[in-house]
Design a protein around this motif. Structure first.
Motif, short mmCIF file in Angstrom:
data_model
loop_
_atom_site.label_atom_id
_atom_site.label_comp_id
_atom_site.label_asym_id
_atom_site.label_seq_id
_atom_site.Cartn_x
_atom_site.Cartn_y
_atom_site.Cartn_z
N GLU A 1 0.84 -1.21 0.00
CA GLU A 1 0.00 0.00 0.00
C GLU A 1 0.87 1.25 0.00
O GLU A 1 0.57 2.24 -0.69
CB GLU A 1 -0.91 0.00 1.23
N TYR A 2 1.95 1.23 0.75
CA TYR A 2 2.87 2.37 0.82
C TYR A 2 3.47 2.64 -0.55
O TYR A 2 3.58 3.79 -1.00
CB TYR A 2 3.97 2.08 1.84
N GLU A 3 3.89 1.57 -1.23
CA GLU A 3 4.51 1.73 -2.55
C GLU A 3 3.51 2.30 -3.55
O GLU A 3 3.85 3.15 -4.37
CB GLU A 3 5.03 0.36 -3.03
N THR A 4 2.26 1.82 -3.49
CA THR A 4 1.23 2.33 -4.40
C THR A 4 0.99 3.81 -4.18
O THR A 4 0.89 4.59 -5.13
CB THR A 4 -0.08 1.54 -4.20
N LYS A 5 0.90 4.22 -2.90
CA LYS A 5 0.70 5.63 -2.58
C LYS A 5 1.88 6.47 -3.05
O LYS A 5 1.72 7.59 -3.55
CB LYS A 5 0.51 5.81 -1.08
N ALA A 6 3.11 5.94 -2.88
CA ALA A 6 4.31 6.67 -3.28
C ALA A 6 4.35 6.88 -4.79
O ALA A 6 4.75 7.94 -5.28
CB ALA A 6 5.56 5.93 -2.81
N GLU A 7 3.92 5.86 -5.54
CA GLU A 7 3.93 5.96 -7.00
C GLU A 7 2.89 6.96 -7.50
O GLU A 7 3.11 7.67 -8.49
CB GLU A 7 3.67 4.59 -7.62
N ASN A 8 1.74 7.02 -6.81
CA ASN A 8 0.66 7.92 -7.24
C ASN A 8 0.79 9.32 -6.65
O ASN A 8 0.07 10.24 -7.07
CB ASN A 8 -0.70 7.34 -6.83
N SER A 9 1.69 9.49 -5.70
CA SER A 9 1.82 10.78 -5.03
C SER A 9 2.59 11.78 -5.89
O SER A 9 3.56 11.43 -6.55
CB SER A 9 2.53 10.61 -3.68
N THR A 10 2.15 13.02 -5.85
CA THR A 10 2.84 14.11 -6.56
C THR A 10 3.55 15.02 -5.56
O THR A 10 4.10 16.05 -5.93
CB THR A 10 1.84 14.95 -7.38
N LEU A 11 3.52 14.63 -4.27
CA LEU A 11 4.15 15.45 -3.24
C LEU A 11 5.67 15.31 -3.29
O LEU A 11 6.20 14.36 -3.85
CB LEU A 11 3.65 15.02 -1.85
N ALA A 12 6.35 16.25 -2.68
CA ALA A 12 7.80 16.22 -2.64
C ALA A 12 8.27 15.05 -1.78
O ALA A 12 7.53 14.51 -0.96
CB ALA A 12 8.33 17.53 -2.07
N CYS A 13 9.51 14.67 -1.99
CA CYS A 13 10.10 13.56 -1.24
C CYS A 13 10.05 13.86 0.26
O CYS A 13 10.27 14.98 0.70
CB CYS A 13 11.56 13.37 -1.68
N SER A 14 9.76 12.82 1.04
CA SER A 14 9.69 12.97 2.50
C SER A 14 10.74 12.06 3.16
O SER A 14 10.83 10.88 2.84
CB SER A 14 8.30 12.60 3.02
N ASP A 15 11.53 12.66 4.05
CA ASP A 15 12.50 11.86 4.81
C ASP A 15 12.13 11.82 6.29
O ASP A 15 12.97 11.62 7.16
CB ASP A 15 13.92 12.40 4.62
N HIS A 16 10.84 12.02 6.57
CA HIS A 16 10.35 12.01 7.95
C HIS A 16 10.46 10.61 8.54
O HIS A 16 10.17 9.61 7.88
CB HIS A 16 8.89 12.48 7.99
N ILE A 17 10.87 10.55 9.80
CA ILE A 17 10.95 9.28 10.53
C ILE A 17 10.00 9.36 11.71
O ILE A 17 10.10 10.27 12.54
CB ILE A 17 12.38 8.99 11.02
N SER A 18 9.08 8.42 11.78
CA SER A 18 8.07 8.45 12.84
C SER A 18 8.69 8.08 14.18
O SER A 18 9.70 7.36 14.26
CB SER A 18 6.94 7.47 12.52
N SER A 19 8.07 8.55 15.25
CA SER A 19 8.56 8.22 16.60
C SER A 19 8.46 6.72 16.87
O SER A 19 9.25 6.16 17.63
CB SER A 19 7.76 9.00 17.65
N LYS A 20 7.47 6.06 16.23
CA LYS A 20 7.31 4.61 16.40
C LYS A 20 8.55 3.86 15.92
O LYS A 20 8.92 2.82 16.49
CB LYS A 20 6.08 4.13 15.63
N THR A 21 9.21 4.39 14.90
CA THR A 21 10.42 3.76 14.37
C THR A 21 11.50 3.71 15.45
O THR A 21 12.14 2.66 15.66
CB THR A 21 10.95 4.53 13.15
N TYR A 22 11.72 4.82 16.13
CA TYR A 22 12.72 4.87 17.18
C TYR A 22 12.34 3.98 18.36
O TYR A 22 13.18 3.24 18.90
CB TYR A 22 12.92 6.31 17.67
N ILE A 23 11.08 4.06 18.75
CA ILE A 23 10.60 3.30 19.92
C ILE A 23 10.73 1.80 19.68
O ILE A 23 11.26 1.06 20.52
CB ILE A 23 9.15 3.68 20.27
N ASP A 24 10.24 1.34 18.52
CA ASP A 24 10.28 -0.10 18.22
C ASP A 24 11.71 -0.62 18.15
O ASP A 24 12.01 -1.74 18.59
CB ASP A 24 9.55 -0.39 16.91
N ASN A 25 12.62 0.19 17.59
CA ASN A 25 14.02 -0.24 17.50
C ASN A 25 14.68 -0.26 18.87
O ASN A 25 15.50 -1.14 19.16
CB ASN A 25 14.79 0.67 16.55
N ALA A 26 14.32 0.69 19.73
CA ALA A 26 14.85 0.68 21.10
C ALA A 26 14.33 -0.54 21.85
O ALA A 26 15.05 -1.14 22.66
CB ALA A 26 14.47 1.96 21.82
#
Length: 504
Positions: free
Chosen positions: A342-367
């Protein structure tokens, strides 16, 4: 070659090195060296693991594809794979302390330079050199640490030093979260310094502190004795005594003169037997690992360790990317692969600028994965003797394989996190048990080379896994997970074949 102590008067007593250490006692030398080894370990592991965060934070700046990210994560590990075994031999010749200092300070300088690189291919080449430098730390640290401890304390010291790998798994996501939580930039001409570049400085900082502390220490007295450098070994032991007890070694032993017993040099390290080229020397010394009666089981053990590194570390390196892509999904019933599609489909159809945002869940789950490793090491130590090493290994790998299969079907986020923790954690913990089993399989004089060779092959597994997932994870997610699960299942079969003694 005549030992220097052979010409001394008979009244001069010759002491065994380990007995001298017992007389001196465990003290500041050993405690501080344990901290130093931990700091060097943090830098060594953080240089590799931090790439899993950096590839996300830098993807817009580098315009990196998923395959590019796989190469970025594999570059440092490739340097370790190429260099660690060679560094091990060099440390036997020129000294462990020199290799440690050269390795850590060279990697610090290269990581500092890496902070200002703007081209992805230049970034990968310098990161490869970082890995080659860190290989010196990886090759020499445990030998150096163990040789400052008596046989009674060596295994414990190495065990505590190894636990800093788990500390790093917490250190990397927590510090990255602190750095990347603020959105700032510093322009220097055409160059823009963004927060993700600061992560590399945070990764090198523990090693820099550890290297500066290590400058106080002498070379390993045990290694000096094996090289027949008696006078230098005496100076080193005298330093240990002064630092631990605050008085001279002569006062401690209550004698005016003393001497240390030399240790016999191995045939391969004697000056008369060194081949002209170091690679030829390494090759000649490695071949006996594959001789009967241990050769067959040594090969199988290496394949098992390759698979454990492939599955555990390969998935761990891509885990932040997977969590970050999944964190935007509001659906709590879709599987990991369905969310990634689903993420890949949204990325292909998106016209928005590139995003390098990292969610807080990413840090928490890795910790959380890092904390799980720390707890896992503690629990594993209590289970090995009562249950037996082979039983613990088999159970860990079977549960990890089952967890990987469940990831194809489970959608609940908490359940998915638990499954990922088990899938990454259990094969990772199994590696240390396998290394102990390999030590038992081969003769004493081959054990150091056996472990170094096995670790090098394991890092080849990480390189293969990160690049495979870089190429296949997005378009063939289920297939990628199936390959990882199949490799873990093969590990179960291989461990079943290997004759591993039930207890340590």
């Amino acid at each position: 070659m005549q030992n220097s102590f052979e010409s001394t008067p008979q009244s001069v007593h010759s002491w065994d090195y380990d007995l001298i250490l017992e007389k001196i006692g465990y003290g500041k030398t050993q405690w501080l060296l344990l901290i130093i080894s931990g700091l060097l370990t943090i830098t060594s592991v953080a240089a590799q693991q931090s790439m899993s965060i950096i590839v996300i934070a830098s993807q817009c700046e580098f315009e990196s594809t998923q395959a590019d990210k796989g190469l970025m994560m594999a570059a440092c590990v490739a340097g370790l794979f190429v260099s660690t075994y060679i560094w091990g031999y060099i440390s036997d010749d020129i000294g462990r302390r020199k290799v440690l200092l050269c390795g850590v300070f060279a990697s610090n300088i290269l990581q500092f330079v890496l902070m200002f690189v703007t081209n992805i291919w230049t970034f990968n080449i310098i990161n490869l050199l970082v890995g080659i430098s860190i290989g010196g730390v990886s090759a020499a640290i445990y030998a150096y640490l163990s040789e400052f401890n008596t046989p009674k304390h060596r295994a414990v010291a190495i065990n505590y030093s190894t636990m800093f790998v788990s500390v790093t798994a917490i250190y990397v996501p927590v510090t990255a979260w602190m750095v990347l939580s603020s959105n700032w930039s510093l322009s220097i001409g055409d160059f823009v310094f963004r927060p993700w570049r600061l992560i590399m400085f945070i990764s090198l900082l523990p090693g820099l502190i550890g290297g500066l502390l290590l400058l106080r220490y002498p070379e390993s007295p045990k290694l000096l004795l094996s090289q027949n450098k008696i006078d230098e070994a005496i100076q080193a032991v005298t330093w240990i005594c002064k630092f631990n007890r605050g008085k001279s070694l002569k006062d401690l032993l209550n004698c005016d003169e003393f001497m240390l017993k030399s240790e016999a040099e191995s045939v391969e390290n004697s000056m008369d037997n060194i081949p002209r080229f170091i690679l030829l020397k390494i090759a000649r010394a490695t071949v006996p690992l594959f001789y009967k009666p241990h050769g067959f089981y040594f090969i199988i053990s290496n394949l098992a360790v390759f698979g454990m590194f492939f599955s555990s570390n390969g998935m761990q390196f891509w885990f932040p990317e997977i969590v970050n892509r999944s964190s935007g999904s509001l659906n709590d019933t879709s599987t990991v692969c369905q969310i990634l599609m689903e993420y890949e489909t949204k990325a292909e159809n998106s016209t928005l600028a590139c995003s390098d945002h990292i969610s807080s869940k990413t840090y928490i789950d890795n910790a959380i994965v890092g904390v799980a490793f720390l707890i896992g090491f503690s629990i594993q130590g209590t289970l090995i003797n009562p249950l037996g090493r082979k039983n613990v290994l088999m159970a860990a790998l079977i549960i990890a394989t089952f967890s990987g299969i469940c990831l194809h079907f489970f959608g609940n986020r908490t359940a998915v996190l638990v499954l990922f923790c088990l899938y990454i954690l259990l094969p990772g913990l199994s590696i240390s048990i396998m290394l102990g089993a390999i030590v038992d399989l081969v003769p004493t004089h081959l054990r150091g080379k056996a472990v170094s060779f096995c670790m090098s092959l394991g890092r080849l597994g990480i390189i293969a896994a990160t690049n495979l997932m870089g190429l296949m994870l997005q378009p063939y997610c289920n297939t990628t997970f199936a390959i990882c699960n199949f490799i873990l299942f093969v590990c179960v079969v291989l461990v079943y074949i290997i004759p591993i003694e039930t207890s340590t």
